[in-house]
Enzyme design. Sequence first.
Site, PDB file in Angstrom:
ATOM      1  N   SER A 113      63.913  34.987  33.392  1.00 34.74           N
ATOM      2  CA  SER A 113      64.582  34.499  34.595  1.00 34.74           C
ATOM      3  C   SER A 113      64.058  35.236  35.832  1.00 34.74           C
ATOM      4  CB  SER A 113      66.096  34.630  34.426  1.00 34.74           C
ATOM      5  OG  SER A 113      66.778  33.904  35.420  1.00 34.74           O
TER       6      SER A 113
ATOM      7  N   ASP B 198      68.745  24.455  29.486  1.00 35.11           N
ATOM      8  CA  ASP B 198      69.044  25.530  30.427  1.00 35.11           C
ATOM      9  C   ASP B 198      69.821  24.968  31.610  1.00 35.11           C
ATOM     10  OD1 ASP B 198      68.816  27.524  32.490  1.00 35.11           O
ATOM     11  OD2 ASP B 198      67.110  28.371  31.404  1.00 35.11           O
TER      12      ASP B 198
ATOM     13  N   HIS C 103      69.846  29.251  28.612  1.00 37.64           N
ATOM     14  CA  HIS C 103      69.297  30.358  29.391  1.00 37.64           C
ATOM     15  C   HIS C 103      69.610  31.719  28.780  1.00 37.64           C
ATOM     16  CE1 HIS C 103      67.448  31.527  33.209  1.00 37.64           C
ATOM     17  NE2 HIS C 103      68.368  32.463  33.373  1.00 37.64           N
TER      18      HIS C 103
END
Length: 276
Positions: A145, A221, A254
């Site tokens: 991320s 995600d 995620h």
Amino acid sequence: MQKIESHACFGGRQEVWQHLSGVLGCEMRFGVYLPPQVALGPCPVLYWLSGLTCSEQNFITKAGAQRYAAEHGLILVAPDTSPRGEDVVDADGYDLGKGAGFYVNATEAPWSRHYRMHDYVVEELPALVDAHFPTTTARGISGHSMGGHGALVVALRNPGRYRSVSAFSPIVAPTRVPWGQKAFGAYLGLDTETWREWDACELVAGAKARLPLLVDQGEADEFLDRELQPSRLQAACEAAGHPLELRLQPGYDHSYYFIASFIGDHIAHHARALKE
């Protein structure tokens, strides 16, 4: 440096160290996994950069990476995501301030006093690691991320310093998405032209080296369309002729469940490059 944790793990040791950072002006912590192979001699190092809200703990406790590092003989180093301490400026919300350093060198007050995570990751931390642990000169870098953004940008900005790079769910175009725009506006100021040197999609176009990029992205995600937009990186790499393996993984979100599912592939990717 002070060792504050040490645990036996897959024949090696998972440790956490604390030190005073001259670059960041505060106490910092990082995790280091020493595989069993360090008993025989120096090992390559893979650096891991975590995402928003994380510390050095998330990766070392959730990813399950030590098993694969032990198989391949890699040292894993996982720093914190931002400067810490009572005198370090913070902000309301999870996406700016502590836990959200974005791996840039801030130029704007009050952030510029402490928030210089790029120089910490690229210069100060490796110097400490190389001085205290049995490392070779071979380095790779990966992350998730915000940390995926950091890994890509650090590798692209520092050609020749890393032999391999990969990312999970990276923020590939921070100049184009809300997370990046908020952080860059604070840390770097309102001149958006200066933001481009911290954007992987912008850096690919002028990259002096063609270090292959491995990117895994979960198709479930929740941040995919708003914040991550991997198709931008794919288009930038195609335009520049830069090698990219973008793997879209159906059903994955995620979380660290996603990372744990594919971290073995990533460590194998780095091991191939770091042991050449």
